[in-house]
Design a protein around this motif. Structure first.
Motif, PDB file in Angstrom:
ATOM      1  N   LEU A  78       0.849  -1.192   0.000  1.00 13.51           N
ATOM      2  CA  LEU A  78       0.000   0.000   0.000  1.00 13.51           C
ATOM      3  C   LEU A  78       0.880   1.235   0.000  1.00 13.51           C
ATOM      4  O   LEU A  78       1.940   1.251   0.611  1.00 13.51           O
ATOM      5  N   GLU A  79       0.435   2.260  -0.697  1.00 12.53           N
ATOM      6  CA  GLU A  79       1.043   3.576  -0.515  1.00 12.53           C
ATOM      7  C   GLU A  79       0.037   4.383   0.304  1.00 12.53           C
ATOM      8  O   GLU A  79      -1.163   4.359   0.021  1.00 12.53           O
ATOM      9  N   THR A  80       0.541   5.083   1.328  1.00 14.59           N
ATOM     10  CA  THR A  80      -0.358   5.806   2.235  1.00 14.59           C
ATOM     11  C   THR A  80       0.130   7.238   2.423  1.00 14.59           C
ATOM     12  O   THR A  80       1.258   7.574   2.061  1.00 14.59           O
ATOM     13  N   THR A  81      -0.722   8.063   3.010  1.00 18.90           N
ATOM     14  CA  THR A  81      -0.320   9.455   3.252  1.00 18.90           C
ATOM     15  C   THR A  81       0.531   9.571   4.504  1.00 18.90           C
ATOM     16  O   THR A  81       1.130  10.609   4.753  1.00 18.90           O
ATOM     17  N   GLY A  82       0.596   8.514   5.316  1.00 13.07           N
ATOM     18  CA  GLY A  82       1.408   8.563   6.532  1.00 13.07           C
ATOM     19  C   GLY A  82       1.422   7.199   7.192  1.00 13.07           C
ATOM     20  O   GLY A  82       1.030   6.209   6.566  1.00 13.07           O
ATOM     21  N   GLY A  83       1.869   7.129   8.450  1.00 13.91           N
ATOM     22  CA  GLY A  83       2.066   5.846   9.088  1.00 13.91           C
ATOM     23  C   GLY A  83       0.956   5.438  10.044  1.00 13.91           C
ATOM     24  O   GLY A  83       0.996   4.341  10.592  1.00 13.91           O
TER      25      GLY A  83
ATOM     26  N   LEU B  71     -12.563   4.147  -1.758  1.00 11.79           N
ATOM     27  CA  LEU B  71     -11.868   3.085  -1.016  1.00 11.79           C
ATOM     28  C   LEU B  71     -12.653   1.772  -1.057  1.00 11.79           C
ATOM     29  O   LEU B  71     -12.085   0.700  -1.275  1.00 11.79           O
ATOM     30  N   GLU B  72     -13.977   1.861  -0.894  1.00 13.05           N
ATOM     31  CA  GLU B  72     -14.789   0.638  -0.786  1.00 13.05           C
ATOM     32  C   GLU B  72     -14.734  -0.189  -2.069  1.00 13.05           C
ATOM     33  O   GLU B  72     -14.677  -1.418  -2.030  1.00 13.05           O
ATOM     34  N   THR B  73     -14.691   0.499  -3.240  1.00  6.03           N
ATOM     35  CA  THR B  73     -14.641  -0.213  -4.522  1.00  6.03           C
ATOM     36  C   THR B  73     -13.381  -1.057  -4.612  1.00  6.03           C
ATOM     37  O   THR B  73     -13.410  -2.232  -5.000  1.00  6.03           O
ATOM     38  N   VAL B  74     -12.261  -0.427  -4.262  1.00  4.27           N
ATOM     39  CA  VAL B  74     -10.984  -1.127  -4.367  1.00  4.27           C
ATOM     40  C   VAL B  74     -10.911  -2.239  -3.323  1.00  4.27           C
ATOM     41  O   VAL B  74     -10.492  -3.358  -3.602  1.00  4.27           O
TER      42      VAL B  74
ATOM     43  N   VAL C  98      -6.571   5.061  -4.922  1.00  2.00           N
ATOM     44  CA  VAL C  98      -7.714   5.312  -4.044  1.00  2.00           C
ATOM     45  C   VAL C  98      -7.838   6.822  -3.828  1.00  2.00           C
ATOM     46  O   VAL C  98      -6.831   7.510  -3.630  1.00  2.00           O
ATOM     47  N   ARG C  99      -9.062   7.320  -3.878  1.00  3.51           N
ATOM     48  CA  ARG C  99      -9.267   8.745  -3.618  1.00  3.51           C
ATOM     49  C   ARG C  99      -9.212   8.966  -2.101  1.00  3.51           C
ATOM     50  O   ARG C  99     -10.035   8.395  -1.365  1.00  3.51           O
TER      51      ARG C  99
ATOM     52  N   ILE D 284      -5.120   5.584   2.672  1.00  8.66           N
ATOM     53  CA  ILE D 284      -4.492   4.755   1.637  1.00  8.66           C
ATOM     54  C   ILE D 284      -4.560   5.521   0.315  1.00  8.66           C
ATOM     55  O   ILE D 284      -5.604   6.090  -0.026  1.00  8.66           O
ATOM     56  N   LEU D 285      -3.427   5.583  -0.397  1.00 11.18           N
ATOM     57  CA  LEU D 285      -3.391   6.251  -1.705  1.00 11.18           C
ATOM     58  C   LEU D 285      -3.503   5.244  -2.851  1.00 11.18           C
ATOM     59  O   LEU D 285      -4.094   5.528  -3.888  1.00 11.18           O
ATOM     60  N   SER D 286      -2.869   4.081  -2.661  1.00 10.04           N
ATOM     61  CA  SER D 286      -2.963   3.079  -3.724  1.00 10.04           C
ATOM     62  C   SER D 286      -2.760   1.676  -3.173  1.00 10.04           C
ATOM     63  O   SER D 286      -2.108   1.488  -2.144  1.00 10.04           O
ATOM     64  N   PHE D 287      -3.333   0.702  -3.879  1.00 10.04           N
ATOM     65  CA  PHE D 287      -3.144  -0.728  -3.612  1.00 10.04           C
ATOM     66  C   PHE D 287      -2.336  -1.311  -4.781  1.00 10.04           C
ATOM     67  O   PHE D 287      -2.627  -1.011  -5.942  1.00 10.04           O
ATOM     68  N   GLY D 288      -1.368  -2.148  -4.459  1.00  9.51           N
ATOM     69  CA  GLY D 288      -0.746  -2.951  -5.512  1.00  9.51           C
ATOM     70  C   GLY D 288      -0.730  -4.384  -5.018  1.00  9.51           C
ATOM     71  O   GLY D 288      -0.330  -4.639  -3.888  1.00  9.51           O
TER      72      GLY D 288
END
Lengths: 619, 231
Positions: free
Chosen positions: B55-60, B117-120, B90-91, B67-71
């Motif tokens: 996951l890429e996130t805006t912080g810890g 977020l819910e869609t992803v 993710v928005r 969450i910014l993105s899922f891979g």
């Protein structure tokens, strides 16, 4: 969704054959891959359904059923054997040589790709064939099934020669042979090969003759035995042995005795093709049969050239087969015309004499007749004999010499004494035309008949040429009429018009001047060798040729020969007639650079040699 | 009832917790995940199925950051299938701060194009069903996905986890600074360099590292899945 597997797609874009695919297809292909990790030592390919495997990182070794290394896969190499029908590689066992990351393309996906791009499949099959041939070559290099033609005598020498002095007693010599478990003993005196004694000599010349076994072994040895240089192809040794009915051949470089090769060594190393071709020539009973057999030579030549045999080996090979062909043609003619009324020696000169025959050479031959020859009584016989052989050679691919310098021309069918006087005249009262004839004839080599008849001529050349530098000076001048094809700025001077417009004649501007330089150097130092490389090596460090100069010329010769070999190979593979014309722009940058240097070396050496003879004439 | 359960559930053993939440939750993608049987812990790890996530996130902090993105990418036993590779933006609920933009190179504009977020999460949970989750330093991934599950479906993420960093840490007692980073560990296992800090390539990087680690630990022999799992 874009660009997410960018690094995998970018990697694929570097892997043949996928590098030819457009970006969108690569993208789709990346998504079809699976990834496997193999720890060092793990089996390859991974168990499961067939895939095309690409090494992303690491290395994989593939071994052939006999355990030899067939192929090594490194990064970006792919393995599609399991996806191709009847692939030999599919039966090879592999293991990861290092920790390895593999990308796999499932077979069904690969087949879809092949359907869309049939050329990729064709390439895959072609690559597979190439690799298999290479693997076979690799195997040959490791000493398994080898073909005699590609093998040099040096590779057959398994131990230092067992040798003794000629004054050793027969009994001591026999004891030494027994102790060393050899069937032949080389006798060396003052560092030079003096003779050879074999088991057969001990039996027939000593025991059967009732000779005292305390006599020196020199009484039963074969003095000055025939020998070959280490770079001679093993095939040539086989021909020599067959021709002379012997089983041992010393291998000698200069005066240094390197070892002994026996017929057993040859049999052990024997392959098929070349030997088979030679054998069929030897057994052929008609011209048709000979011509048909020789018709297989281009294909064999191409196979050997592709396998990596060099120009020198191939030149000797073709010359060896031409020797055999000539001998067989003479035998067939004699069977028809009856035995020769007087002894003769059939000699070949030019490239055949130098053992530098290419696949399209014209024939250069002559006949030396015993002095008892009487034109009135024997003329018709030798006319018929030589015409039959020259026509036969022509039928087998050696075109008739345009200058009619062949044995079927009465001017090249002379008794020894006449040849001797002719040669003396060329050497002592030379002019440019005689020097040109000498350039041709002096490369001669006896091919059949009684070599004792041509030997005095070789001796004459070796002793008289160094003392008559006018001949050599004329040869230098003749050579200089072919200036290096380089302009003021080292640009190539190519043919401006005609059939070969824009091309360079490698033979006329490169190889012929080199042959000439080597010949002049050899004649100047009384060296009897006829091969260009041998001559240059023999003359190196002498009065006219520095060791560095010889090295330059040898390198130039190797380069030009290799270039011509590649050219011939390509033309032959494309089904085109062979020639020696190459367009400079068809060469790589490096080759062009090298070719310029080579022409430069030739010009420099020609000038140096010219100056050297000018000087000696003034003195 | 629910607050009490929330308090007690961590005390229960894994299977019991899953059963408990299955009983409590309404039908949802999270319920489907809980209802799918898990790989056998005692079987060889090569027989299990996995999903590697980054996951890429805006912080810890899952409580405050987004969450910014899922891979993610799925594995069938020891085979990574790139056909299953997914990268989803993710928005975020809040505007991006400068630090996370620098690290992930995901800007406000790109984030604005992201999905809810819910869609992803729904697609992710569907892919995760029946699989072991793989992540490098898993607290981030489990923490954020758990928070997302709570927010969207009112229940926790209950899934077996393999943490490639934990596996690396267990290999030795002492570690040089930086030696447990994904890139450093991959180099140690002779894996190629990937550009990191992209959720999918990080997920793929973790998946490959996991294969290398599992092969190293099993030394050509059998190794049960349980030996690789966290907890």
């Amino acid at each position: 969704m874009h660009d997410e597997l960018a690094e995998i797609r970018d990697f694929l874009a570097e892997v043949p054959p996928f590098h030819q695919l457009p970006g969108a297809e690569l993208e789709a292909l990346s998504r079809a891959l699976v990834i496997r990790y193999l720890r060092r030592g793990s089996d390859f390919p991974p168990a499961g359904p067939a895939h095309l495997w690409i090494v992303r990182q690491g290395a994989v070794d593939l071994r052939q059923p006999d355990g030899s290394l067939g192929r090594r896969l490194a990064e970006a190499d792919s393995f599609d054997a399991a996806c191709l029908p009847d692939s030999e590689e599919a039966h090879w066992s592999g293991h990861a040589r290092e920790d390895t990351l593999l990308y796999g393309l499932p077979l069904e996906r690969l087949q879809t790709l092949w359907q869309a791009h049939p050329e990729l499949r064709a390439q895959a099959l072609e690559k597979l064939g190439e690799r298999l041939r290479k693997a076979r070559r690799h195997q040959e290099g490791e000493g398994r099934t080898r073909d005699l033609s590609g093998l040099q005598l040096a590779q057959l020498i398994t131990r230092p020669p067992v040798q003794a002095a000629p004054d050793l007693s027969i009994r001591a010599a026999a004891a030494l042979m027994t102790r060393e478990r050899v069937s032949a003993l080389l006798l060396v005196e003052g560092g030079c090969l003096a003779g050879i004694v074999t088991d057969r000599d001990l039996r027939s010349r000593c025991l059967a003759a009732g000779l005292d076994d305390s006599s020196p072994v020199s009484t039963i040895m074969t003095a000055a035995p025939h020998h070959l240089p280490p770079e001679a192809p093993a095939f040539e040794a086989l021909l020599e042995m067959t021709r002379r009915g012997i089983h041992h051949l010393p291998v000698v470089r200069g005066h240094e005795v390197l070892g002994l090769v026996s017929s057993t060594d040859l049999l052990r190393a024997q392959g098929v093709s070349v030997v088979d071709l030679a054998d069929r020539l030897r057994r052929a009973t008609s011209l048709e049969e000979l011509a048909r057999t020789m018709g297989e030579l281009p294909e064999l030549w191409l196979t050997l050239a592709r396998r990596g045999d060099g120009a020198t080996a191939l030149g000797r090979l073709v010359a060896g087969l031409a020797d055999l062909l000539t001998q067989r043609l003479l035998q067939l003619a004699e069977a028809r015309l009856g035995p020769a009324p007087v002894p003769y020696a059939w000699i070949a000169y030019g490239s055949h004499g130098r053992q530098e025959l290419t696949l399209f050479s014209d024939q250069d031959n002559a006949l030396v007749l015993a002095d008892s020859y009487d034109p009135a009584k024997h003329g018709e016989y030798f006319r018929a004999l030589s015409t039959s052989v020259c026509d036969g050679l022509a039928a087998c691919g050696f075109i008739l010499c345009p200058g009619e310098m062949m044995a079927c021309n009465p001017r090249w069918r002379l008794p020894l004494e006449t040849w001797r006087l002719t040669f003396l005249d060329w050497i002592c009262h030379t002019d440019p035309q005689k020097a040109r004839l000498a350039s041709n004839l002096f490369d001669f080599r006896p091919i059949a008949g009684d070599p004792g008849l041509s030997q005095p001529l070789a001796a004459l050349i070796a002793t008289e040429s160094p003392r008559h530098e006018t001949l050599l000076a004329h040869m230098v001048t003749n050579a200089a009429t072919r200036p290096a094809p380089l302009g003021f700025f080292r640009q190539f001077l190519v043919a401006r018009s005609g059939e070969h417009q824009g091309q360079l004649d490698l033979k006329f501007h490169g190889l012929m001047p080199l042959h000439e330089l080597a010949r002049i150097h050899a004649l100047a130092c009384g060296c009897g060798a006829t091969g260009t490389a041998e001559r240059l090596r023999a003359a190196a460090g002498g009065r006219h040729l520095s060791p560095e100069g010889a090295e330059d010329l040898l390198a130039a010769y190797d380069f030009l020969q290799a270039l011509r070999l590649t050219h011939h190979r390509e033309r032959l593979a494309a089904g085109q007639a062979l020639d020696n014309f190459v367009a400079p722009e068809s060469l790589s940058h490096l080759e062009r650079q090298r070719l310029r240097d080579v022409f430069g070396i030739i010009a420099t050496q020609q000038r140096a040699l010219g100056a050297s003879f000018q000087e000696s004439r003034v003195l | 009832m629910l607050p009490l359960l929330r308090l007690l559930s961590p005390l229960l053993p894994g299977p019991a917790r899953r059963r408990l939440w299955q009983a409590l939750l309404p039908a949802s993608p999270l319920w489907d995940l809980l209802a799918t049987p898990l790989p056998d812990r005692n079987a060889d790890w090569r027989d299990a199925r996995y999903l590697a996530l980054d996951l890429e996130t805006t912080g810890g902090d899952p409580a405050r950051d987004d969450i910014l993105s899922f891979g993610w990418v799925c594995l069938e036993g020891e085979e990574i299938r790139l056909a299953t590779a997914r990268h989803r933006l993710v928005r975020p609920r809040r505007a991006l701060n400068e630090a996370s933009v620098t690290v992930h190179r995901i800007t406000d504009d790109q984030a604005a194009r992201g999905e809810p977020l819910e869609t992803v999460l729904r697609d992710f949970l569907a892919d995760l069903a029946g699989r072991v989750l793989i992540a490098h330093y898993s607290p981030t991934e489990t923490g954020f996905v758990n928070a997302a599950c709570q927010a969207c479906y009112g229940g926790p993420l209950l899934t077996p986890v393999i943490d490639t960093l934990a596996l690396a840490r267990a290999e030795a007692l002492v570690h040089a600074p930086g030696s447990l980073r994904l890139g450093a560990l991959r180099a140690r296992h002779h894996l190629p360099r990937y550009p990191l800090h992209h959720a999918l390539s990080d997920a793929l990087a973790a998946a490959e590292l996991f294969l290398a680690q599992a092969h190293a630990l099993s030394r050509g022999g059998r190794l049960s899945l349980g030996r690789l799992l966290l907890d």
